[in-house]
Each structure stands twice: as C-alpha cells, then as structure tokens.
Design a protein around this motif. Sequence first.
Motif, PDB file in Angstrom:
ATOM      1  N   GLY A  11       1.050  -1.890   0.168  1.00  0.00           N
ATOM      2  CA  GLY A  11       0.220   0.344   0.117  1.00  0.00           C
ATOM      3  C   GLY A  11       0.678   0.869   0.110  1.00  0.00           C
ATOM      4  O   GLY A  11       0.507   2.806   0.641  1.00  0.00           O
ATOM      5  N   GLY A  14       0.105   4.407  -0.498  1.00  0.00           N
ATOM      6  CA  GLY A  14      -1.509   5.571  -0.308  1.00  0.00           C
ATOM      7  C   GLY A  14      -1.249   6.298   0.840  1.00  0.00           C
ATOM      8  O   GLY A  14      -0.128   6.733   1.041  1.00  0.00           O
ATOM      9  N   GLN A  15      -1.607   7.235   1.874  1.00  0.00           N
ATOM     10  CA  GLN A  15      -1.551   7.822   2.875  1.00  0.00           C
ATOM     11  C   GLN A  15      -0.902   7.247   4.130  1.00  0.00           C
ATOM     12  O   GLN A  15      -0.044   7.598   4.604  1.00  0.00           O
ATOM     13  N   ILE A  16      -0.869   5.908   4.425  1.00  0.00           N
ATOM     14  CA  ILE A  16      -0.327   5.815   6.122  1.00  0.00           C
ATOM     15  C   ILE A  16       1.617   5.442   5.434  1.00  0.00           C
ATOM     16  O   ILE A  16       2.084   6.117   6.475  1.00  0.00           O
ATOM     17  N   ASP A  42       2.068  -1.667  -4.407  1.00  0.00           N
ATOM     18  CA  ASP A  42       1.056  -1.654  -4.898  1.00  0.00           C
ATOM     19  C   ASP A  42       0.510  -2.121  -5.901  1.00  0.00           C
ATOM     20  O   ASP A  42       1.187  -2.920  -5.937  1.00  0.00           O
ATOM     21  N   ILE A  43      -0.939  -1.595  -5.988  1.00  0.00           N
ATOM     22  CA  ILE A  43      -1.086  -2.865  -6.954  1.00  0.00           C
ATOM     23  C   ILE A  43      -1.019  -1.242  -8.752  1.00  0.00           C
ATOM     24  O   ILE A  43      -0.383  -0.318  -8.689  1.00  0.00           O
ATOM     25  N   MET A  46      -1.854   2.046  -9.469  1.00  0.00           N
ATOM     26  CA  MET A  46      -0.891   2.921  -9.040  1.00  0.00           C
ATOM     27  C   MET A  46       0.946   3.206  -8.748  1.00  0.00           C
ATOM     28  O   MET A  46       1.764   4.256  -8.637  1.00  0.00           O
ATOM     29  N   VAL A  87       0.466  -2.405   4.656  1.00  0.00           N
ATOM     30  CA  VAL A  87      -0.984  -0.891   5.179  1.00  0.00           C
ATOM     31  C   VAL A  87      -1.604  -2.116   4.323  1.00  0.00           C
ATOM     32  O   VAL A  87      -2.799  -1.126   4.214  1.00  0.00           O
ATOM     33  N   GLY A  88      -1.279  -2.157   3.073  1.00  0.00           N
ATOM     34  CA  GLY A  88      -2.381  -2.142   1.694  1.00  0.00           C
ATOM     35  C   GLY A  88      -3.655  -2.846   1.396  1.00  0.00           C
ATOM     36  O   GLY A  88      -3.491  -4.070   2.624  1.00  0.00           O
ATOM     37  N   ILE A 108      -5.925 -10.875  -0.796  1.00  0.00           N
ATOM     38  CA  ILE A 108      -4.823  -9.888  -0.854  1.00  0.00           C
ATOM     39  C   ILE A 108      -3.881 -10.629  -0.300  1.00  0.00           C
ATOM     40  O   ILE A 108      -3.437 -11.156  -0.351  1.00  0.00           O
ATOM     41  N   GLN A 112      -0.476 -12.716  -0.290  1.00  0.00           N
ATOM     42  CA  GLN A 112       1.116 -11.958  -0.093  1.00  0.00           C
ATOM     43  C   GLN A 112       1.547 -12.954   0.991  1.00  0.00           C
ATOM     44  O   GLN A 112       2.613 -13.174   1.550  1.00  0.00           O
ATOM     45  N   VAL A 129      -1.275  -3.560   9.390  1.00  0.00           N
ATOM     46  CA  VAL A 129      -2.245  -2.881   9.247  1.00  0.00           C
ATOM     47  C   VAL A 129      -3.239  -2.248   9.128  1.00  0.00           C
ATOM     48  O   VAL A 129      -4.778  -2.029   9.340  1.00  0.00           O
ATOM     49  N   GLY A 130      -3.365  -3.006   7.680  1.00  0.00           N
ATOM     50  CA  GLY A 130      -4.518  -3.240   7.124  1.00  0.00           C
ATOM     51  C   GLY A 130      -5.610  -3.938   7.133  1.00  0.00           C
ATOM     52  O   GLY A 130      -5.787  -5.174   7.863  1.00  0.00           O
ATOM     53  N   ASN A 131      -7.009  -3.134   7.352  1.00  0.00           N
ATOM     54  CA  ASN A 131      -8.232  -3.696   7.875  1.00  0.00           C
ATOM     55  C   ASN A 131      -9.141  -4.791   7.544  1.00  0.00           C
ATOM     56  O   ASN A 131      -9.362  -4.771   5.876  1.00  0.00           O
ATOM     57  N   MET A 155      -1.648  -4.204  13.855  1.00  0.00           N
ATOM     58  CA  MET A 155      -1.840  -3.373  14.841  1.00  0.00           C
ATOM     59  C   MET A 155      -2.912  -3.175  15.733  1.00  0.00           C
ATOM     60  O   MET A 155      -4.145  -2.867  15.536  1.00  0.00           O
ATOM     61  N   HIS A 187      -8.914  -5.364  16.986  1.00  0.00           N
ATOM     62  CA  HIS A 187      -8.877  -3.877  16.619  1.00  0.00           C
ATOM     63  C   HIS A 187      -9.913  -2.984  15.465  1.00  0.00           C
ATOM     64  O   HIS A 187     -10.101  -3.548  13.965  1.00  0.00           O
TER      65      HIS A 187
HETATM   66  P1  NAI Z   1      -5.255   4.280   1.587  1.00  0.00           P
HETATM   67  O1  NAI Z   1      -6.320   3.207   0.437  1.00  0.00           O
HETATM   68  O2  NAI Z   1      -4.570   5.122   1.403  1.00  0.00           O
HETATM   69  O3  NAI Z   1      -4.136   3.033   0.785  1.00  0.00           O
HETATM   70  C1  NAI Z   1      -3.882   1.961   0.783  1.00  0.00           C
HETATM   71  C2  NAI Z   1      -2.739   1.938  -0.558  1.00  0.00           C
HETATM   72  O4  NAI Z   1      -3.180   0.069  -0.678  1.00  0.00           O
HETATM   73  C3  NAI Z   1      -3.242   2.299  -2.323  1.00  0.00           C
HETATM   74  O5  NAI Z   1      -2.595   2.453  -2.618  1.00  0.00           O
HETATM   75  C4  NAI Z   1      -4.277   0.944  -2.799  1.00  0.00           C
HETATM   76  O6  NAI Z   1      -3.693   0.674  -3.945  1.00  0.00           O
HETATM   77  C5  NAI Z   1      -3.109  -0.490  -2.257  1.00  0.00           C
HETATM   78  N1  NAI Z   1      -3.661  -1.320  -2.034  1.00  0.00           N
HETATM   79  C6  NAI Z   1      -4.415  -2.323  -2.488  1.00  0.00           C
HETATM   80  N2  NAI Z   1      -4.902  -3.325  -2.905  1.00  0.00           N
HETATM   81  C7  NAI Z   1      -2.955  -3.486  -2.803  1.00  0.00           C
HETATM   82  C8  NAI Z   1      -2.520  -5.154  -2.825  1.00  0.00           C
HETATM   83  N3  NAI Z   1      -3.266  -6.394  -2.850  1.00  0.00           N
HETATM   84  N4  NAI Z   1      -0.838  -4.882  -2.875  1.00  0.00           N
HETATM   85  C9  NAI Z   1      -1.025  -3.904  -2.344  1.00  0.00           C
HETATM   86  N5  NAI Z   1      -1.187  -2.523  -2.273  1.00  0.00           N
HETATM   87  C10 NAI Z   1      -2.623  -2.528  -2.433  1.00  0.00           C
HETATM   88  O7  NAI Z   1      -5.201   3.869   2.583  1.00  0.00           O
HETATM   89  P2  NAI Z   1      -4.487   3.868   4.261  1.00  0.00           P
HETATM   90  O8  NAI Z   1      -5.152   5.156   5.371  1.00  0.00           O
HETATM   91  O9  NAI Z   1      -3.793   4.006   3.950  1.00  0.00           O
HETATM   92  O10 NAI Z   1      -5.105   2.824   5.416  1.00  0.00           O
HETATM   93  C11 NAI Z   1      -4.093   1.415   4.713  1.00  0.00           C
HETATM   94  C12 NAI Z   1      -5.122   0.380   5.361  1.00  0.00           C
HETATM   95  O11 NAI Z   1      -4.594   0.998   6.863  1.00  0.00           O
HETATM   96  C13 NAI Z   1      -7.348   0.286   4.911  1.00  0.00           C
HETATM   97  O12 NAI Z   1      -7.489  -0.632   5.440  1.00  0.00           O
HETATM   98  C14 NAI Z   1      -7.680   1.330   6.945  1.00  0.00           C
HETATM   99  O13 NAI Z   1      -8.467   0.710   6.947  1.00  0.00           O
HETATM  100  C15 NAI Z   1      -6.077   0.728   8.082  1.00  0.00           C
HETATM  101  N6  NAI Z   1      -5.953   1.793   8.853  1.00  0.00           N
HETATM  102  C16 NAI Z   1      -5.642   0.320   9.966  1.00  0.00           C
HETATM  103  C17 NAI Z   1      -5.399   0.700  11.172  1.00  0.00           C
HETATM  104  C18 NAI Z   1      -5.321  -0.026  12.339  1.00  0.00           C
HETATM  105  O14 NAI Z   1      -5.254   0.753  13.662  1.00  0.00           O
HETATM  106  N7  NAI Z   1      -4.669  -0.672  12.662  1.00  0.00           N
HETATM  107  C19 NAI Z   1      -5.716   2.069  11.610  1.00  0.00           C
HETATM  108  C20 NAI Z   1      -5.652   3.085  10.258  1.00  0.00           C
HETATM  109  C21 NAI Z   1      -6.013   3.003   9.171  1.00  0.00           C
END
Ligand code: NAI
Length: 334
Positions: A11, A14-16, A42-43, A46, A87-88, A108, A112, A129-131, A155, A187
């Motif tokens: 990911g 992405g923003q994180i 990333d995919i 992107m 994260v992704g 996904i 991985q 990290v990804g939910n 996380m 989480h």
């Molecule tokens: P984002 O949408 O800004 O970035 C996610 C990135 O992952 C995108 O660039 C997307 O193209 C990429 N992605 C999607 N599928 C993928 C794959 N199969 N392989 C590689 N990359 C892939 O999302 P953000 O804000 O960065 O959040 C990421 C994740 O973290 C979300 O699932 C969010 O719910 C989760 N999260 C978890 C927290 C926790 O405390 N555990 C806290 C905040 C967010």
Amino acid sequence: PMKPINVVVTGAAGQIAYSLLYQLAAGTVFGPDQPINLHLLDIPVMMKVLEGVVMELEDLALPLLREIVPTADPAVAFKDVAAAFLVGAMPRKEGMERKDLLAANVEIFKVQGEALDKYARKDVKILVVGNPANTNALICSHYAPSIPKQNFSAMTRLDQNRAQAALAARLNVQVDQVKKVIIWGNHSSTQYPDAAHATVTLQGSTKSVPAALNQDNWLQTTFVETIQKRGAAVIAARKMSSAMSAAKAAGDHMRDWWMGTKPGEYVSMAVFSDGSYGIPQNIVFSFPVTIEPHGQYKIVQGLPISEFARSKLTVTANELEEERAEAYKVLQKK
Ligand code: NAI
C-alpha cells in the motif's frame, strides 16, 4: 558498518505509507545505524503515483536509505525482507458489508502470505495494518506455514496511543507519565481499552490510574467508547481515515518489537493467542506483551481480570472467532 536490511511496505502509494516511509528512512524504527532497502508494493494502477513517492524518498537525502524498489510484483517486493508492513488493503466502500470487506481482503492476504512463505527471510517480522487487521494476519500466516506464527502481528498500537493520550488529558499530565494501558482483542469497535492496570506519575510518585481518578466510572464508560469510536471521529472530521497517527503507531510497534520494550513497561500487540487469559487459541488477539531486545515477545501473565473486563474480553474474542469462520468459508469456496 551494518549491512542493509530489506523492508517491505505494501500500500506504498497510500496515505499511511506516505507518513511511514519517512520514519523508516530516517532511522527512527530500526535504529540510527541500520541502513535499509525499501521495497514498495502497490497495485499496477498506482505505479505512476508510486513513482512520485520514490522521487520524494530520493529527495529526502537520507543516508540510511539505500535501494528503493517500487513494484507491483509480490515476488520482488517480499524478496529477502527482514520486516514487512502490510498496510495495503481493500478499503470499505459505501454500502459494503463487513463480510464483503473480509472476502476481498482474504484474497489479498492469501497472495501476500504465499509470497512471504516463498521469498522472505524466515525470521521476518510482519505487522499487518490493513483492515480487518487481526484476521488478515491470521490468513496471511495460514498461507506462510514456513514462517513461525510468532512472527505475525496486527496493529492495535494506534488504539493504545489514543488511550494513553486520552488518560493523560483526563489526568492533566504529560502523555509519557501514563504507562501500561492495555488494548485487548480486535482492532475494531469491540476492542477493550483497559486502564485498570495503568499507572500515572503525579508529582514524582507513581500510582494506579483508577486510584488517581478516584474510581469514577468514566473509565468504564466514556473512556472505552471514546477510544472504540476514535477512528470514526477522525474520518467524520477529516473525511479520510487516520494516517499520520496510524503511521506513527506502526513505527512504534515495529521499533518496540525490533529493539525491545522499556524495562517495567508493556505494549499492546495483536498476536496469535496461546490461550492466555482464557482466550481461545488460533485467533490473532491483542494482548499486553514485553519484548527483549532482538527477542520474541512474551504475553504478560497474571494480570487480574475483573468481571467487567471478562465480559469485554469475551465479546471481542467472539467477534474474532466469527471473522475467522467467515474467512475460512470464503477460502473453502475457492
Ligand atoms: P489508502 O487507500 O490511502 O492506501 C491503501 C493503498 O493500498 C492504496 O495505494 C492501494 O492501491 C493499495 N493496495 C490495495 N490493494 C493492494 C494490494 N493487493 N497490494 C498492495 N497494495 C495494495 O489507505 P490508508 O489510509 O493508507 O490505509 C491503509 C489500511 O490501513 C486500510 O485498510 C485502513 O483501514 C487501515 N488502517 C488500520 C489502522 C489500524 O490501527 N490497524 C489504522 C488506520 C488505518
């Protein structure tokens, strides 16, 4: 001089990741002497955005950052990695049920997991990290049988940091004066933020947080709800989910796992349950843990669990068992 380690961030566009990558390159996670090669997954759609991220990483001009490898190929991304930030993930879209979200992410994390199994170092430390993070970690491990289960985590550190900050504000102390707040379970909104064992240092003397708050029932009510709903509150205000704080928490989690926890303190990490505190085995559940430098984590044992806490632990464990059942149902259909 130390040899560089390979670190993967998925990911990565992405923003994180945008906040996380700086910390990795600056040495705040793996230490100021540890050079790193960054693998950015990333995919395919992107890749253009990722090019921009690579440019910015170069422009940081940080000496610890050696090679940068942007890719859409898991085989390249996971090659010989010593640490993995997963994260992704597929984000929840409007009208999407929890089940649909789970189904998309199971796929996904299967891919991985298989790539980790084949290409990563066997001692790789994996942070999901990804939910839905806990269940994604479970699935990922299932498909990486050659990597010990103890190397997988999810996380809940952001929740811990939120809880610590909320307690410090309530007690009117600096945030580092509050220690040992625990996040139990998933989480998700069923998590149990528990301050029963937390301590606070006031005017040089340390006491328990419940005693410092005069046992008021805020800890069982508003505190728990505020932490459980904090993520939603950030989305409502920012129109995007927590990213700066999530990235910082991911760095905290991995740093403590890599370097060890501070003496007399513990941190919360979602890890494979070994049955501690009567939690069912083989779910990824957040526990308080201590870590020796470069060692394995140990789940803190022997904390007294009140009846109130027990009821909360049961709810969040039940949810994780349901998620596990859903995830395996999806996998069997394939
Ligand atoms: P984002 O949408 O800004 O970035 C996610 C990135 O992952 C995108 O660039 C997307 O193209 C990429 N992605 C999607 N599928 C993928 C794959 N199969 N392989 C590689 N990359 C892939 O999302 P953000 O804000 O960065 O959040 C990421 C994740 O973290 C979300 O699932 C969010 O719910 C989760 N999260 C978890 C927290 C926790 O405390 N555990 C806290 C905040 C967010």
